[in-house]
Write a protein that holds these residues in place. Structure first.
Motif, PDB file in Angstrom:
ATOM      1  N   THR A 155      -4.198   2.896   3.125  1.00  0.00           N
ATOM      2  CA  THR A 155      -4.889   3.462   1.950  1.00  0.00           C
ATOM      3  C   THR A 155      -3.981   3.329   0.758  1.00  0.00           C
ATOM      4  O   THR A 155      -2.779   3.981   1.028  1.00  0.00           O
ATOM      5  CB  THR A 155      -5.829   4.597   2.210  1.00  0.00           C
ATOM      6  OG1 THR A 155      -6.492   4.730   1.044  1.00  0.00           O
ATOM      7  CG2 THR A 155      -4.928   5.620   2.775  1.00  0.00           C
ATOM      8  N   ASN A 156      -4.471   3.579  -0.595  1.00  0.00           N
ATOM      9  CA  ASN A 156      -3.596   3.929  -1.548  1.00  0.00           C
ATOM     10  C   ASN A 156      -3.981   5.463  -1.809  1.00  0.00           C
ATOM     11  O   ASN A 156      -3.724   5.872  -3.170  1.00  0.00           O
ATOM     12  CB  ASN A 156      -3.788   3.056  -2.766  1.00  0.00           C
ATOM     13  CG  ASN A 156      -2.985   1.943  -2.618  1.00  0.00           C
ATOM     14  OD1 ASN A 156      -2.016   1.940  -1.855  1.00  0.00           O
ATOM     15  ND2 ASN A 156      -3.521   0.693  -2.803  1.00  0.00           N
ATOM     16  N   ASN A 157      -5.068   5.931  -1.367  1.00  0.00           N
ATOM     17  CA  ASN A 157      -5.810   7.394  -1.652  1.00  0.00           C
ATOM     18  C   ASN A 157      -4.954   8.614  -0.763  1.00  0.00           C
ATOM     19  O   ASN A 157      -5.072   8.539   0.598  1.00  0.00           O
ATOM     20  CB  ASN A 157      -7.112   7.422  -1.126  1.00  0.00           C
ATOM     21  CG  ASN A 157      -7.874   8.647  -1.659  1.00  0.00           C
ATOM     22  OD1 ASN A 157      -7.443   9.565  -1.227  1.00  0.00           O
ATOM     23  ND2 ASN A 157      -9.069   8.450  -2.277  1.00  0.00           N
ATOM     24  N   ALA A 158      -4.253   9.198  -1.280  1.00  0.00           N
ATOM     25  CA  ALA A 158      -3.251  10.059  -0.839  1.00  0.00           C
ATOM     26  C   ALA A 158      -4.324  11.387   0.009  1.00  0.00           C
ATOM     27  O   ALA A 158      -3.833  11.779   1.114  1.00  0.00           O
ATOM     28  CB  ALA A 158      -2.428  11.100  -1.717  1.00  0.00           C
ATOM     29  N   GLU A 159      -5.349  11.570  -0.646  1.00  0.00           N
ATOM     30  CA  GLU A 159      -6.268  12.435   0.241  1.00  0.00           C
ATOM     31  C   GLU A 159      -6.933  12.099   1.269  1.00  0.00           C
ATOM     32  O   GLU A 159      -6.836  12.760   2.452  1.00  0.00           O
ATOM     33  CB  GLU A 159      -7.469  12.854  -0.796  1.00  0.00           C
ATOM     34  CG  GLU A 159      -8.252  13.814  -0.261  1.00  0.00           C
ATOM     35  CD  GLU A 159      -9.630  14.471  -1.180  1.00  0.00           C
ATOM     36  OE1 GLU A 159     -10.457  15.124  -0.712  1.00  0.00           O
ATOM     37  OE2 GLU A 159      -9.248  14.135  -2.239  1.00  0.00           O
ATOM     38  N   PHE A 160      -7.275  10.602   1.330  1.00  0.00           N
ATOM     39  CA  PHE A 160      -7.630   9.937   2.724  1.00  0.00           C
ATOM     40  C   PHE A 160      -6.580  10.070   3.591  1.00  0.00           C
ATOM     41  O   PHE A 160      -6.542  10.245   5.031  1.00  0.00           O
ATOM     42  CB  PHE A 160      -8.117   8.570   2.352  1.00  0.00           C
ATOM     43  CG  PHE A 160      -9.321   8.436   1.790  1.00  0.00           C
ATOM     44  CD1 PHE A 160     -10.448   9.647   2.070  1.00  0.00           C
ATOM     45  CD2 PHE A 160      -9.966   7.321   1.094  1.00  0.00           C
ATOM     46  CE1 PHE A 160     -11.511   9.674   1.260  1.00  0.00           C
ATOM     47  CE2 PHE A 160     -11.168   7.128   0.775  1.00  0.00           C
ATOM     48  CZ  PHE A 160     -12.006   8.495   0.518  1.00  0.00           C
ATOM     49  N   ALA A 161      -5.358   9.872   3.125  1.00  0.00           N
ATOM     50  CA  ALA A 161      -4.258   9.797   4.156  1.00  0.00           C
ATOM     51  C   ALA A 161      -3.791  10.972   4.676  1.00  0.00           C
ATOM     52  O   ALA A 161      -3.677  11.022   5.972  1.00  0.00           O
ATOM     53  CB  ALA A 161      -2.859   9.312   3.320  1.00  0.00           C
ATOM     54  N   THR A 162      -3.902  12.038   3.993  1.00  0.00           N
ATOM     55  CA  THR A 162      -3.818  13.376   4.463  1.00  0.00           C
ATOM     56  C   THR A 162      -4.823  13.858   5.459  1.00  0.00           C
ATOM     57  O   THR A 162      -4.422  14.263   6.519  1.00  0.00           O
ATOM     58  CB  THR A 162      -3.705  14.444   3.251  1.00  0.00           C
ATOM     59  OG1 THR A 162      -2.469  14.043   2.542  1.00  0.00           O
ATOM     60  CG2 THR A 162      -3.279  15.832   3.999  1.00  0.00           C
TER      61      THR A 162
ATOM     62  N   ALA B 183       0.942  -1.236   0.029  1.00  0.00           N
ATOM     63  CA  ALA B 183       0.055   0.027   0.060  1.00  0.00           C
ATOM     64  C   ALA B 183       0.858   1.290  -0.013  1.00  0.00           C
ATOM     65  O   ALA B 183       2.104   1.327   0.527  1.00  0.00           O
ATOM     66  CB  ALA B 183      -0.745   0.087   1.391  1.00  0.00           C
ATOM     67  N   GLU B 184       0.411   2.285  -0.339  1.00  0.00           N
ATOM     68  CA  GLU B 184       0.954   3.739  -0.342  1.00  0.00           C
ATOM     69  C   GLU B 184       1.178   4.161   0.914  1.00  0.00           C
ATOM     70  O   GLU B 184       2.287   4.935   1.050  1.00  0.00           O
ATOM     71  CB  GLU B 184       0.287   4.651  -1.486  1.00  0.00           C
ATOM     72  CG  GLU B 184       0.418   4.148  -2.753  1.00  0.00           C
ATOM     73  CD  GLU B 184       1.736   4.121  -3.341  1.00  0.00           C
ATOM     74  OE1 GLU B 184       2.410   4.952  -3.162  1.00  0.00           O
ATOM     75  OE2 GLU B 184       2.134   3.218  -4.318  1.00  0.00           O
ATOM     76  N   HIS B 185       0.166   4.062   1.851  1.00  0.00           N
ATOM     77  CA  HIS B 185       0.057   4.994   2.995  1.00  0.00           C
ATOM     78  C   HIS B 185      -0.556   4.190   4.106  1.00  0.00           C
ATOM     79  O   HIS B 185      -1.386   3.131   4.104  1.00  0.00           O
ATOM     80  CB  HIS B 185      -0.971   6.058   2.752  1.00  0.00           C
ATOM     81  CG  HIS B 185      -0.714   7.017   1.470  1.00  0.00           C
ATOM     82  ND1 HIS B 185       0.363   8.069   1.509  1.00  0.00           N
ATOM     83  CD2 HIS B 185      -1.552   7.027   0.557  1.00  0.00           C
ATOM     84  CE1 HIS B 185       0.375   8.550   0.390  1.00  0.00           C
ATOM     85  NE2 HIS B 185      -0.674   8.125  -0.279  1.00  0.00           N
TER      86      HIS B 185
ATOM     87  N   LEU C  47     -13.714   9.684   7.253  1.00  0.00           N
ATOM     88  CA  LEU C  47     -13.247  10.172   5.839  1.00  0.00           C
ATOM     89  C   LEU C  47     -14.262   9.927   4.701  1.00  0.00           C
ATOM     90  O   LEU C  47     -14.405  10.644   3.774  1.00  0.00           O
ATOM     91  CB  LEU C  47     -11.921   9.237   5.491  1.00  0.00           C
ATOM     92  CG  LEU C  47     -10.672   9.387   6.626  1.00  0.00           C
ATOM     93  CD1 LEU C  47      -9.825   8.402   6.127  1.00  0.00           C
ATOM     94  CD2 LEU C  47     -10.328  10.962   6.282  1.00  0.00           C
ATOM     95  N   LEU C  48     -15.280   8.869   5.002  1.00  0.00           N
ATOM     96  CA  LEU C  48     -16.183   9.029   3.947  1.00  0.00           C
ATOM     97  C   LEU C  48     -17.419   9.668   4.132  1.00  0.00           C
ATOM     98  O   LEU C  48     -18.422   9.457   3.462  1.00  0.00           O
ATOM     99  CB  LEU C  48     -16.914   7.203   4.088  1.00  0.00           C
ATOM    100  CG  LEU C  48     -15.659   6.163   3.605  1.00  0.00           C
ATOM    101  CD1 LEU C  48     -16.247   4.867   3.712  1.00  0.00           C
ATOM    102  CD2 LEU C  48     -15.234   6.520   2.043  1.00  0.00           C
ATOM    103  N   GLY C  49     -17.360  10.395   5.273  1.00  0.00           N
ATOM    104  CA  GLY C  49     -18.563  11.316   5.609  1.00  0.00           C
ATOM    105  C   GLY C  49     -19.591  10.480   6.007  1.00  0.00           C
ATOM    106  O   GLY C  49     -20.937  11.061   6.019  1.00  0.00           O
ATOM    107  N   VAL C  50     -19.685   9.540   6.723  1.00  0.00           N
ATOM    108  CA  VAL C  50     -20.593   8.880   7.210  1.00  0.00           C
ATOM    109  C   VAL C  50     -21.403   9.642   8.408  1.00  0.00           C
ATOM    110  O   VAL C  50     -20.387  10.201   9.117  1.00  0.00           O
ATOM    111  CB  VAL C  50     -20.163   7.368   7.828  1.00  0.00           C
ATOM    112  CG1 VAL C  50     -21.596   6.675   8.564  1.00  0.00           C
ATOM    113  CG2 VAL C  50     -19.682   6.577   6.622  1.00  0.00           C
TER     114      VAL C  50
ATOM    115  N   ILE D 292     -12.024   6.399  12.087  1.00  0.00           N
ATOM    116  CA  ILE D 292     -11.703   7.768  11.198  1.00  0.00           C
ATOM    117  C   ILE D 292     -11.928   7.299   9.849  1.00  0.00           C
ATOM    118  O   ILE D 292     -12.438   8.254   9.021  1.00  0.00           O
ATOM    119  CB  ILE D 292      -9.991   7.687  11.170  1.00  0.00           C
ATOM    120  CG1 ILE D 292      -9.678   8.266  12.525  1.00  0.00           C
ATOM    121  CG2 ILE D 292      -9.233   8.314  10.118  1.00  0.00           C
ATOM    122  CD1 ILE D 292      -9.903   9.738  12.914  1.00  0.00           C
ATOM    123  N   ALA D 293     -11.893   5.952   9.619  1.00  0.00           N
ATOM    124  CA  ALA D 293     -12.395   5.623   8.092  1.00  0.00           C
ATOM    125  C   ALA D 293     -13.765   6.039   7.855  1.00  0.00           C
ATOM    126  O   ALA D 293     -13.952   6.447   6.696  1.00  0.00           O
ATOM    127  CB  ALA D 293     -12.091   4.118   7.797  1.00  0.00           C
TER     128      ALA D 293
END
Length: 244
Positions: A204-211, A56-58, A75-78, A71-72
């Motif tokens: 995650t592989n999503n840079a925006e989620f990681a930040t 994975a990236e992050h 991040l999804l706006g639940v 946090i997950a």
């Protein structure tokens, strides 16, 4: 043969610790010597190493797997009024993460053979309020990701993997943890990879989620002492990073 008088322990942490005790002692001493008590270089190195192990990236290290799941969901706006499809056959933290956001866990039954979420029942549970699907790789056995991802794609829903019990497990030759939008791991001492206390991670592989996850775990701060949103104190301790 003499009858066994001592019960076989379900979990023998002392036996696991014994062969690596010198390495653990050295890691803890290093963290103490550097005064790396909250996050710090040991945690940063662990994040790098664990991300690599998941392909994975992050990796964002947290104080528990429950925090990573929470946090997950953030991040999804639940939020209130939303529904998240998940399994009733798991530790309660999976449902807590949904409930913490004011959303409703929607339970779908499990497969008899795997004890994992039954994809055939997931699609029937989707409503206009469904915000995400949160399966669990129970007992280290990956769930049917192909089927679940197809359903999520058809309905434009994100999938989050609860991989709290599945470190290093593979699905068709590929490491679990990188199939969904995010995955969440626990490092509670009884897990496949255990810390010397509590610990967790979001991968995650999503840079925006990681930040965004990095900010949320540090009181909603992207710049020190500037708080852009309500965040949490979900940081991993330096000693836990060193041990892991």
């Amino acid at each position: 043969m003499r009858p066994m008088t001592e019960p076989v322990p379900y979990l023998d942490l002392k036996a696991q610790l014994r062969p690596i005790r010198p390495e653990i002692d050295a890691a803890i001493a290093r963290a103490l010597d550097n005064c790396s008590f909250c996050l710090g270089p040991e945690v940063a190195q662990f994040e790098k190493d664990f991300a690599a192990s998941c392909d994975a990236e992050h990796c964002l290290a947290m104080n528990s797997g429950t925090s990573a799941l929470h946090i997950a969901m953030r991040l999804l706006g639940v939020g209130p009024g939303d529904e998240v499809i998940t399994t009733p056959y798991t530790f309660i933290a999976t449902s807590w993460a949904i409930s913490y956001c004011g959303a409703k866990p929607v339970f779908v039954d499990i497969e008899d053979a795997t004890f994992n979420l039954d994809p055939r029942l997931v699609e029937r549970a989707i409503t206009p309020r469904t915000k995400a699907v949160l399966p669990v790789h129970l007992y280290g056995q990956p769930c049917d990701l192909d089927s679940l991802l197809a359903i999520c794609q058809n309905h434009e829903l994100p999938l989050v993997e609860d991989a709290a019990q599945a470190h290093s497990a593979k699905y068709k030759g590929r490491s679990i943890g990188t199939f969904g939008a995010m995955s969440c791991f626990s490092f509670y001492p009884a897990k496949n990879l255990g810390a010397a206390g509590e610990g967790g991670a979001l991968v995650t592989n999503n840079a925006e989620f990681a930040t965004h996850a990095r900010a949320l775990r540090e009181h909603g701060s992207r710049v020190r002492y500037h708080h852009d949103e309500i965040g949490f104190n979900y940081r991993m301790e330096g000693i836990q990073g060193a041990v892991l």
